[in-house]
Motif scaffolding. Structure first.
Motif, mmCIF file in Angstrom:
data_model
loop_
_atom_site.group_PDB
_atom_site.id
_atom_site.type_symbol
_atom_site.label_atom_id
_atom_site.label_comp_id
_atom_site.label_asym_id
_atom_site.label_seq_id
_atom_site.Cartn_x
_atom_site.Cartn_y
_atom_site.Cartn_z
ATOM 1 N N ASN A 1 3.230 -5.209 -7.686
ATOM 2 C CA ASN A 1 2.196 -5.830 -6.861
ATOM 3 C C ASN A 1 0.929 -4.985 -6.945
ATOM 4 O OD1 ASN A 1 3.041 -3.591 -5.269
ATOM 5 N ND2 ASN A 1 2.396 -4.628 -3.409
ATOM 6 N N GLU A 2 -0.107 -5.436 -6.288
ATOM 7 C CA GLU A 2 -1.335 -4.663 -6.199
ATOM 8 C C GLU A 2 -1.075 -3.419 -5.354
ATOM 9 O OE1 GLU A 2 -5.728 -5.678 -4.527
ATOM 10 O OE2 GLU A 2 -4.690 -7.256 -5.650
ATOM 11 N N LYS A 3 -1.655 -2.294 -5.756
ATOM 12 C CA LYS A 3 -1.446 -1.042 -5.038
ATOM 13 C C LYS A 3 -1.946 -1.175 -3.600
ATOM 14 C CE LYS A 3 -2.433 3.180 -6.750
ATOM 15 N NZ LYS A 3 -3.298 4.310 -7.162
ATOM 16 N N TYR A 4 -1.112 -0.713 -2.662
ATOM 17 C CA TYR A 4 -1.506 -0.634 -1.261
ATOM 18 C C TYR A 4 -1.995 0.786 -1.003
ATOM 19 C CZ TYR A 4 -1.210 -0.112 3.772
ATOM 20 O OH TYR A 4 -1.506 0.177 5.077
ATOM 21 N N VAL A 5 -3.176 0.901 -0.389
ATOM 22 C CA VAL A 5 -3.748 2.201 -0.085
ATOM 23 C C VAL A 5 -4.159 2.235 1.382
ATOM 24 C CG1 VAL A 5 -5.614 3.830 -0.614
ATOM 25 C CG2 VAL A 5 -4.615 2.439 -2.445
ATOM 26 N N ASN A 6 -3.702 3.278 2.084
ATOM 27 C CA ASN A 6 -4.123 3.513 3.460
ATOM 28 C C ASN A 6 -4.776 4.894 3.481
ATOM 29 O OD1 ASN A 6 -4.291 4.314 6.191
ATOM 30 N ND2 ASN A 6 -2.611 2.943 6.739
ATOM 31 N N PRO A 7 -6.118 4.942 3.318
ATOM 32 C CA PRO A 7 -6.789 6.239 3.225
ATOM 33 C C PRO A 7 -6.674 7.082 4.497
ATOM 34 C CG PRO A 7 -8.368 4.418 2.973
ATOM 35 C CD PRO A 7 -7.016 3.828 3.157
ATOM 36 N N LYS B 1 -4.095 7.457 6.400
ATOM 37 C CA LYS B 1 -2.813 8.169 6.373
ATOM 38 C C LYS B 1 -2.575 8.913 5.061
ATOM 39 C CE LYS B 1 -0.334 5.209 9.621
ATOM 40 N NZ LYS B 1 0.894 4.439 9.847
ATOM 41 N N GLY B 2 -3.463 8.731 4.083
ATOM 42 C CA GLY B 2 -3.251 9.356 2.778
ATOM 43 C C GLY B 2 -2.038 8.781 2.067
ATOM 44 N N PHE B 3 -1.813 7.490 2.233
ATOM 45 C CA PHE B 3 -0.606 6.818 1.743
ATOM 46 C C PHE B 3 -0.980 5.787 0.686
ATOM 47 C CE2 PHE B 3 2.385 3.244 2.030
ATOM 48 C CZ PHE B 3 3.596 3.897 1.886
ATOM 49 N N GLU B 4 -0.186 5.731 -0.394
ATOM 50 C CA GLU B 4 -0.329 4.719 -1.438
ATOM 51 C C GLU B 4 1.065 4.230 -1.815
ATOM 52 O OE1 GLU B 4 -2.268 6.566 -4.749
ATOM 53 O OE2 GLU B 4 -4.108 6.928 -3.635
ATOM 54 N N SER B 5 1.171 2.949 -2.179
ATOM 55 C CA SER B 5 2.485 2.445 -2.585
ATOM 56 C C SER B 5 2.360 1.223 -3.474
ATOM 57 C CB SER B 5 3.346 2.103 -1.369
ATOM 58 O OG SER B 5 2.859 0.941 -0.725
ATOM 59 N N TYR B 6 3.450 0.976 -4.185
ATOM 60 C CA TYR B 6 3.651 -0.247 -4.963
ATOM 61 C C TYR B 6 5.031 -0.787 -4.630
ATOM 62 C CZ TYR B 6 0.003 1.043 -8.410
ATOM 63 O OH TYR B 6 -1.161 1.381 -9.051
ATOM 64 N N LYS C 1 2.459 10.192 -0.613
ATOM 65 C CA LYS C 1 1.741 10.665 0.567
ATOM 66 C C LYS C 1 1.679 12.181 0.469
ATOM 67 C CE LYS C 1 1.812 10.038 5.573
ATOM 68 N NZ LYS C 1 2.622 9.501 6.694
ATOM 69 N N LYS C 2 0.485 12.714 0.543
ATOM 70 C CA LYS C 2 0.299 14.150 0.322
ATOM 71 C C LYS C 2 1.068 15.025 1.314
ATOM 72 C CE LYS C 2 -4.268 13.738 -1.849
ATOM 73 N NZ LYS C 2 -3.817 12.808 -2.784
ATOM 74 N N THR C 3 1.361 14.518 2.491
ATOM 75 C CA THR C 3 2.027 15.333 3.510
ATOM 76 C C THR C 3 3.547 15.318 3.406
ATOM 77 O OG1 THR C 3 1.972 13.492 5.069
ATOM 78 C CG2 THR C 3 0.130 15.071 5.154
ATOM 79 N N VAL C 4 4.107 14.575 2.449
ATOM 80 C CA VAL C 4 5.560 14.524 2.289
ATOM 81 C C VAL C 4 5.987 15.688 1.401
ATOM 82 C CG1 VAL C 4 7.505 13.196 1.380
ATOM 83 C CG2 VAL C 4 5.688 12.043 2.643
ATOM 84 N N ALA C 5 6.893 16.500 1.918
ATOM 85 C CA ALA C 5 7.357 17.679 1.190
ATOM 86 C C ALA C 5 8.263 17.284 0.038
ATOM 87 C CB ALA C 5 8.114 18.606 2.140
#
Length: 131
Positions: free
Chosen positions: A30-36, A38-43, A58-62
């Motif tokens: 699908n089209e990339k989902y971006v939530n700036p 939260k710093g979150f992106e997904s497909y 997500k940059k905050t995920v270890a």
């Protein structure tokens, strides 16, 4: 009736993982989902039938503490059906030739599947099975 809708994986290399599943398993994206905020992106990656894989970054995920390809408690693998035994062998060899790690050679398992096991670029175990 309950159906499994999707499995989700965090990754630090979103585009690499997307390309891997598109190239080798025919996933459509699908089209990339971006939530700036939260710093979150997904497909969502869709396969034939109804199954989907959500890949997220997500940059905050270890980074996980599990070594590449090791088995551990929790989700340890998922299986993608490619058709028949010959297709399992061919895809396994294609992945190997392209430098991906094969951790389980094509075989018939005790529970009756014909499968191989490869690692995706993040080290997730993917069973390639004959349907």
């Amino acid at each position: 009736m309950t159906e499994l809708d999707h499995i989700a994986l965090y990754t630090s290399q979103l585009e690499v993982i997307r390309h891997f599943y598109e190239k080798y398993f025919g996933a459509t994206t699908n089209e990339k989902y971006v939530n700036p905020r939260k710093g979150f992106e997904s497909y969502f990656l869709s396969f034939s039938g109804e199954s989907r894989l959500e890949i997220m970054q997500k940059k905050t995920v270890a980074n996980g503490a599990n070594s590449e390809g090791t088995e551990y408690l929790g989700l340890t693998h998922f299986a993608l059906s490619v058709g028949n035994k010959e297709e399992v062998v061919q895809l396994t060899e294609r992945l190997r030739a392209d430098g991906h790690k094969v951790v389980g050679e094509p075989r018939t398992t005790g529970d009756g599947y014909y499968e191989s096991v490869v690692l995706d670029p993040d080290g997730n175990r993917v069973e390639i099975i004959a349907s």
